[in-house]
Design an enzyme around this catalytic site. Structure first.
Site, PDB file in Angstrom:
ATOM      1  N   ASP A   1     -19.954   9.697  63.785  1.00  0.00           N
ATOM      2  CA  ASP A   1     -21.255  10.356  63.885  1.00  0.00           C
ATOM      3  C   ASP A   1     -21.986  10.031  62.565  1.00  0.00           C
ATOM      4  OD1 ASP A   1     -23.269  12.284  64.635  1.00  0.00           O
ATOM      5  OD2 ASP A   1     -22.332  13.660  63.214  1.00  0.00           O
ATOM      6  N   LEU A   2     -23.299  10.212  62.550  1.00  0.00           N
ATOM      7  CA  LEU A   2     -24.050   9.886  61.325  1.00  0.00           C
ATOM      8  C   LEU A   2     -24.359  11.134  60.487  1.00  0.00           C
ATOM      9  CD1 LEU A   2     -25.732   7.854  59.597  1.00  0.00           C
ATOM     10  CD2 LEU A   2     -27.692   8.470  61.035  1.00  0.00           C
ATOM     11  N   ASP A   3     -25.238  12.004  61.039  1.00  0.00           N
ATOM     12  CA  ASP A   3     -25.720  13.159  60.274  1.00  0.00           C
ATOM     13  C   ASP A   3     -24.564  14.119  59.999  1.00  0.00           C
ATOM     14  OD1 ASP A   3     -28.532  12.443  60.300  1.00  0.00           O
ATOM     15  OD2 ASP A   3     -28.551  12.960  62.428  1.00  0.00           O
TER      16      ASP A   3
ATOM     17  N   LYS B   1     -26.687  21.291  65.431  1.00  0.00           N
ATOM     18  CA  LYS B   1     -26.090  20.033  64.960  1.00  0.00           C
ATOM     19  C   LYS B   1     -25.637  19.190  66.143  1.00  0.00           C
ATOM     20  CE  LYS B   1     -24.681  21.333  60.343  1.00  0.00           C
ATOM     21  NZ  LYS B   1     -23.578  21.686  59.448  1.00  0.00           N
TER      22      LYS B   1
ATOM     23  N   LYS C   1     -24.930  14.980  73.506  1.00  0.00           N
ATOM     24  CA  LYS C   1     -23.678  15.699  73.263  1.00  0.00           C
ATOM     25  C   LYS C   1     -23.898  17.147  73.702  1.00  0.00           C
ATOM     26  CE  LYS C   1     -23.023  12.833  69.124  1.00  0.00           C
ATOM     27  NZ  LYS C   1     -22.992  12.762  67.649  1.00  0.00           N
TER      28      LYS C   1
ATOM     29  N   THR D   1     -27.683  14.551  55.939  1.00  0.00           N
ATOM     30  CA  THR D   1     -29.059  14.695  56.412  1.00  0.00           C
ATOM     31  C   THR D   1     -29.272  15.988  57.202  1.00  0.00           C
ATOM     32  OG1 THR D   1     -28.286  13.161  58.072  1.00  0.00           O
ATOM     33  CG2 THR D   1     -29.899  12.312  56.510  1.00  0.00           C
TER      34      THR D   1
ATOM     35  N   SER E   1     -24.384   8.413  67.395  1.00  0.00           N
ATOM     36  CA  SER E   1     -25.300   9.425  66.876  1.00  0.00           C
ATOM     37  C   SER E   1     -26.349   9.816  67.909  1.00  0.00           C
ATOM     38  CB  SER E   1     -26.012   8.877  65.633  1.00  0.00           C
ATOM     39  OG  SER E   1     -27.046   9.739  65.227  1.00  0.00           O
ATOM     40  N   ALA E   2     -26.745  11.097  67.876  1.00  0.00           N
ATOM     41  CA  ALA E   2     -27.819  11.573  68.760  1.00  0.00           C
ATOM     42  C   ALA E   2     -29.194  11.226  68.195  1.00  0.00           C
ATOM     43  CB  ALA E   2     -27.709  13.086  68.912  1.00  0.00           C
TER      44      ALA E   2
ATOM     45  N   GLU F   1     -16.529  13.597  63.596  1.00  0.00           N
ATOM     46  CA  GLU F   1     -17.678  14.455  63.936  1.00  0.00           C
ATOM     47  C   GLU F   1     -17.739  15.705  63.066  1.00  0.00           C
ATOM     48  OE1 GLU F   1     -20.257  15.444  65.508  1.00  0.00           O
ATOM     49  OE2 GLU F   1     -20.658  13.858  66.933  1.00  0.00           O
ATOM     50  N   ASP F   2     -18.956  16.159  62.770  1.00  0.00           N
ATOM     51  CA  ASP F   2     -19.104  17.424  62.030  1.00  0.00           C
ATOM     52  C   ASP F   2     -19.670  18.537  62.908  1.00  0.00           C
ATOM     53  OD1 ASP F   2     -21.735  16.315  62.229  1.00  0.00           O
ATOM     54  OD2 ASP F   2     -22.362  17.714  60.667  1.00  0.00           O
TER      55      ASP F   2
HETATM   56  C1  BG6 Z   1     -28.260  14.587  65.297  1.00  0.00           C
HETATM   57  C2  BG6 Z   1     -28.497  15.769  64.387  1.00  0.00           C
HETATM   58  O1  BG6 Z   1     -27.457  13.649  64.641  1.00  0.00           O
HETATM   59  O2  BG6 Z   1     -29.502  13.966  65.652  1.00  0.00           O
HETATM   60  C3  BG6 Z   1     -29.479  16.747  65.036  1.00  0.00           C
HETATM   61  O3  BG6 Z   1     -27.270  16.428  64.141  1.00  0.00           O
HETATM   62  C4  BG6 Z   1     -30.752  16.012  65.426  1.00  0.00           C
HETATM   63  O4  BG6 Z   1     -29.761  17.784  64.120  1.00  0.00           O
HETATM   64  C5  BG6 Z   1     -30.413  14.828  66.326  1.00  0.00           C
HETATM   65  O5  BG6 Z   1     -31.644  16.883  66.124  1.00  0.00           O
HETATM   66  C6  BG6 Z   1     -31.649  14.014  66.724  1.00  0.00           C
HETATM   67  O6  BG6 Z   1     -32.184  13.425  65.583  1.00  0.00           O
HETATM   68  P1  BG6 Z   1     -33.595  12.686  65.517  1.00  0.00           P
HETATM   69  O7  BG6 Z   1     -33.513  11.963  64.175  1.00  0.00           O
HETATM   70  O8  BG6 Z   1     -33.698  11.753  66.676  1.00  0.00           O
HETATM   71  O9  BG6 Z   1     -34.647  13.731  65.545  1.00  0.00           O
HETATM   72 MG    MG Z   2     -23.449  15.299  62.872  1.00  0.00          MG
END
Ligand code: BG6
Ligand code: MG
Length: 223
Positions: free
Chosen positions: A10-12, A46, A146, A18, A115-116, A170-171
């Site tokens: 996962d990224l964030d 998240k 997710k 972030t 990542s989402a 994943e976090d």
């Molecule tokens: C996820 C974050 O990685 O991405 C969420 O944990 C975030 O908080 C989601 O809403 C979507 O991100 P973005 O950058 O497309 O608004």
């Molecule tokens: Mg995350």
């Protein structure tokens, strides 16, 4: 040493911190319609897509918006977020995660992002780690967020690897649920008390090595 064939990150909150910028931007957005978002609510957001996050906040606030207003709030939140992350550089990668990924790659493990976020590729580029990834799945490529497993299954399909030979890092609780539904072993990054569904939890990457991963992961028994 037996390593998984594929590791999906996962990224964030896993590669870069972030999550605090998403929180800051959503807090300001919610403030515009007079709602005070709490840290606990942010925790539940998240791993949740931008549109689903706004839908959750509106539900908590008991507010309904027209579609164009909804879109405007989403766009404004993203503009704020992009402003907050504009100076991200390679030094912002969380401690130990890049050396850990490099070690795995050197040992032949395939590396993917799951990542989402629709901003994921931009952030990976800012961190200077794009060449480490064999495949990137971001929020522009999935139809279901997710905890649906699509985000992780896209990588295992594309890289021709069975889910049982993949490990997810994943976090977020929703991300861990997605990994389990995909039939993948998952390592929670953070506090064990906040990460149900994780097969094991690491507080962070710190000095973790490929050997540490080889010792602790196992193929899920049921898929
Ligand atoms: C996820 C974050 O990685 O991405 C969420 O944990 C975030 O908080 C989601 O809403 C979507 O991100 P973005 O950058 O497309 O608004
Ligand atoms: Mg995350």
């Amino acid at each position: 040493m037996s390593l998984p064939q594929l590791c999906i990150f996962d990224l964030d909150g896993v590669i870069v911190d972030t999550a605090r910028f998403h929180y800051r931007a959503w807090k300001k957005t919610a403030g515009r319609f007079g709602y005070a978002l709490t840290p606990a609510q942010n925790e539940a957001l998240k791993g949740v897509s931008r549109r689903d996050s706004l839908a959750c906040i509106l539900k908590w606030a008991g507010i309904t918006l027209q579609k164009d207003e909804f879109d405007t709030y989403c766009d404004e939140k993203n503009e704020m977020y992009l402003h907050f992350i504009k100076d991200i550089s390679p030094e912002d990668a969380l401690d130990g995660v890049v050396p850990f990924i490099r070690q795995l790659k050197e040992k032949g493990v395939k590396i993917a992002l799951g990542s989402a976020s629709k901003n994921a590729r931009t952030i990976i580029e800012k961190l200077g780690i794009l060449p480490l990834f064999d495949y990137i799945v971001d929020g522009t490529m999935t139809t279901r967020g997710k905890p649906h497993p699509e985000v992780f299954l896209l990588s295992s399909n594309h890289l021709d690897t069975p889910p049982s030979s993949a490990v997810v890092f994943e976090d977020a609780v929703k991300g861990l649920q997605a990994a389990k539904k995909a039939g993948m072993f998952c390592i929670g990054i953070g506090k064990a008390s906040e990460l149900p569904f994780a097969d094991i939890v690491w507080p962070n990457f710190g000095d973790k090595t490929a050997e540490d991963l080889a010792r602790c992961w196992s193929k899920p028994l049921t898929v």
